[in-house]
Scaffold this active site. Sequence first.
Site, PDB file in Angstrom:
ATOM      1  N   PRO A 234      30.160  46.062  31.980  1.00 22.80           N
ATOM      2  CA  PRO A 234      31.520  46.352  31.770  1.00 22.80           C
ATOM      3  C   PRO A 234      32.459  45.350  31.982  1.00 22.80           C
ATOM      4  O   PRO A 234      32.725  44.729  33.118  1.00 22.80           O
ATOM      5  CB  PRO A 234      31.666  47.548  32.613  1.00 22.80           C
TER       6      PRO A 234
ATOM      7  N   THR B  96      31.556  52.441  39.472  1.00 25.29           N
ATOM      8  CA  THR B  96      31.974  51.445  40.106  1.00 25.29           C
ATOM      9  C   THR B  96      32.563  51.733  41.524  1.00 25.29           C
ATOM     10  O   THR B  96      33.645  52.443  41.692  1.00 25.29           O
ATOM     11  CB  THR B  96      32.775  50.474  39.392  1.00 25.29           C
TER      12      THR B  96
ATOM     13  N   ARG C  65      43.090  37.801  43.077  1.00 26.97           N
ATOM     14  CA  ARG C  65      42.412  36.660  42.349  1.00 26.97           C
ATOM     15  C   ARG C  65      43.781  35.533  42.024  1.00 26.97           C
ATOM     16  O   ARG C  65      44.678  35.738  41.469  1.00 26.97           O
ATOM     17  CB  ARG C  65      42.135  36.854  40.974  1.00 26.97           C
TER      18      ARG C  65
ATOM     19  N   LYS D  51      27.541  51.157  40.899  1.00 25.75           N
ATOM     20  CA  LYS D  51      27.616  49.697  40.601  1.00 25.75           C
ATOM     21  C   LYS D  51      28.260  49.175  41.597  1.00 25.75           C
ATOM     22  O   LYS D  51      29.531  49.698  42.221  1.00 25.75           O
ATOM     23  CB  LYS D  51      28.222  49.556  39.432  1.00 25.75           C
TER      24      LYS D  51
ATOM     25  N   HIS E  50      30.615  42.320  41.509  1.00 24.03           N
ATOM     26  CA  HIS E  50      31.650  42.298  40.565  1.00 24.03           C
ATOM     27  C   HIS E  50      32.002  40.641  40.097  1.00 24.03           C
ATOM     28  O   HIS E  50      33.059  40.446  39.860  1.00 24.03           O
ATOM     29  CB  HIS E  50      33.018  42.887  41.269  1.00 24.03           C
TER      30      HIS E  50
ATOM     31  N   ASP F 128      23.117  42.037  39.025  1.00 25.75           N
ATOM     32  CA  ASP F 128      24.185  41.094  37.955  1.00 25.75           C
ATOM     33  C   ASP F 128      24.963  40.430  39.033  1.00 25.75           C
ATOM     34  O   ASP F 128      24.812  40.455  40.328  1.00 25.75           O
ATOM     35  CB  ASP F 128      25.370  41.972  37.072  1.00 25.75           C
TER      36      ASP F 128
ATOM     37  N   ARG G 132      29.965  37.573  32.088  1.00 24.46           N
ATOM     38  CA  ARG G 132      30.639  36.195  31.694  1.00 24.46           C
ATOM     39  C   ARG G 132      29.766  35.703  30.587  1.00 24.46           C
ATOM     40  O   ARG G 132      30.185  35.003  29.670  1.00 24.46           O
ATOM     41  CB  ARG G 132      30.892  35.367  32.641  1.00 24.46           C
TER      42      ARG G 132
HETATM   43  C1  LIG Z   1      37.124  39.872  33.282  1.00 25.76           C
HETATM   44  C2  LIG Z   1      36.305  40.560  34.127  1.00 25.76           C
HETATM   45  C3  LIG Z   1      36.509  42.013  34.026  1.00 25.76           C
HETATM   46  C4  LIG Z   1      35.704  43.102  34.550  1.00 25.76           C
HETATM   47  N1  LIG Z   1      36.126  44.233  34.493  1.00 25.76           N
HETATM   48  C5  LIG Z   1      35.447  45.206  35.163  1.00 25.76           C
HETATM   49  C6  LIG Z   1      35.438  46.693  34.866  1.00 25.76           C
HETATM   50  O1  LIG Z   1      36.415  46.763  34.110  1.00 25.76           O
HETATM   51  N2  LIG Z   1      34.720  47.423  35.771  1.00 25.76           N
HETATM   52  C7  LIG Z   1      33.528  46.999  36.330  1.00 25.76           C
HETATM   53  O2  LIG Z   1      32.655  47.924  36.844  1.00 25.76           O
HETATM   54  N3  LIG Z   1      33.220  45.515  36.395  1.00 25.76           N
HETATM   55  C8  LIG Z   1      34.177  44.659  35.839  1.00 25.76           C
HETATM   56  N4  LIG Z   1      33.755  43.618  35.986  1.00 25.76           N
HETATM   57  C9  LIG Z   1      32.358  42.942  36.506  1.00 25.76           C
HETATM   58  C10 LIG Z   1      31.413  42.882  35.660  1.00 25.76           C
HETATM   59  O3  LIG Z   1      30.979  44.156  35.244  1.00 25.76           O
HETATM   60  C11 LIG Z   1      30.079  42.419  36.508  1.00 25.76           C
HETATM   61  O4  LIG Z   1      29.658  42.958  37.344  1.00 25.76           O
HETATM   62  C12 LIG Z   1      30.442  40.787  36.509  1.00 25.76           C
HETATM   63  O5  LIG Z   1      31.056  40.231  35.339  1.00 25.76           O
HETATM   64  C13 LIG Z   1      28.841  40.034  36.545  1.00 25.76           C
HETATM   65  O6  LIG Z   1      28.955  38.814  36.976  1.00 25.76           O
HETATM   66  P1  LIG Z   1      28.820  37.744  35.842  1.00 25.76           P
HETATM   67  O7  LIG Z   1      30.217  37.770  35.381  1.00 25.76           O
HETATM   68  O8  LIG Z   1      28.686  36.604  36.733  1.00 25.76           O
HETATM   69  O9  LIG Z   1      27.521  38.022  35.179  1.00 25.76           O
HETATM   70  C14 LIG Z   1      34.512  42.388  35.319  1.00 25.76           C
HETATM   71  C15 LIG Z   1      34.155  41.318  35.214  1.00 25.76           C
HETATM   72  C16 LIG Z   1      35.022  40.100  34.592  1.00 25.76           C
HETATM   73  C17 LIG Z   1      34.521  38.928  34.625  1.00 25.76           C
END
Ligand SMILES: Cc1cc2nc3c(=O)[nH]c(=O)nc-3n(C[C@H](O)[C@H](O)[C@H](O)COP(=O)(O)O)c2cc1C
Length: 383
Positions: free
Chosen positions: A81, A159, A168, A252, A276, A307, A331
């Site tokens: 997500p 989450t 950030r 999560k 995250h 992840d 990403r």
């Molecule tokens: C821009 C961005 C927004 C995100 N928004 C959410 C979110 O709304 N809810 C959530 O549970 N995780 C969020 N995440 C975390 C992702 O679900 C995930 O855990 C994370 O991107 C995994 O790492 P990776 O980008 O290295 O694969 C977000 C991540 C990014 C990069």
Amino acid sequence: MTALERAASIEDLRQIARRRIPRFAFDLVDGGAESERNLRRNSEAFEEVELTPRYMVDVSEIDTRTTLFGTNYALPFAMAPIGMLNAFWPDADLTLARLCKRENIPYVASSASSTTLERLAEAAEGNGWFQLYVSSDPSVTDGLIARAEAADYEVMMVTADVPAAGKRDRDIRNQLAVPFRFTPEVVVQCALNPTWALTSLRHGTPNVANYADLLQQATSYAEVQKTLITPGFSWESLKELRARWRGKLLVKGILHHDDAVRCAEIGCDGIVVSNHGGRQVAFGPATADVLPAIAGAVAGRMSVLVDSGIRRGADLIRAKALGADFAMTGRALAYGVGAGGNAGAERAMEILKLELVRALGQLGAPSINAVGPADLTRPPQGA
Ligand SMILES: Cc1cc2nc3c(=O)[nH]c(=O)nc-3n(C[C@H](O)[C@H](O)[C@H](O)COP(=O)(O)O)c2cc1C
């Protein structure tokens, strides 16, 4: 040959995205918490995991199919997500939801998505899961769950790792605001990236669509955050959610094996070992480092997903060898959309698939299901 065709890796797609997206929007997705140590460690830790190949195994057929919660998926990972992703590239949410359906992998719609959860459920056609942020206002949380039920989501992922919003530094320097604001610097950056700016103009200002009405009334960023998340989310709240949600429930953001055991005791169907994507804290562990201990603690009691830092097909195999049943990437596919919309997302998917199939063959594993701890060169620490 186009730039997308020449892109050999997810990192190449990231570089293309970086060149065509205004800095504030690129940083929103690319950045991590504070010093970004955790963000860097995530992929490093995966890369450090060695697998020992075995040869003279017939690998003329490679099987990447995986079953999770009784559903067969073509590949062992889901799209994680991501909130506000349309700021990165217009319609990124819908593009990825449709791609996940075509590729038969799960698409996880974020509570903070910039497209409504109903439209995403339609686009993902049964492959959609819903990610819940528990709000400080119970009626907001209830409303989201009721909408997710009405939209026929069967898997909900709550989450847990946002008791406070991540700090950030890039977003602070870029003066990023939700709802989105056109500061003079943003206008300049848009002018430098006309394709992004024109496409974005056509699609309207990116928003957090599921809360659109509430956010319109918000007067400060602090108020927005209060609507989205709560520091009060507790084990009691999780028990209530478990009683309320009839479908599969995942938590999560688990990093400690004791927390994983507690989720199993409460009757959750799975957890996502996640930090995250390094966006919450800079001081925490990489997921590859804590995964073996967590998987060992809850083995056979629920599904373990992981992840944060997955950038290569081989990382999906490493995840499996470290004890995960399934993975997610955020990403990797997002950079694809940023690099070239739908064609870029398809290229990212193609790269991950080609890398996965090739690495399975080279490891001597005809099926992803055959991968396990025995493929690790060294036993993981703390397992
Ligand atoms: C821009 C961005 C927004 C995100 N928004 C959410 C979110 O709304 N809810 C959530 O549970 N995780 C969020 N995440 C975390 C992702 O679900 C995930 O855990 C994370 O991107 C995994 O790492 P990776 O980008 O290295 O694969 C977000 C991540 C990014 C990069």
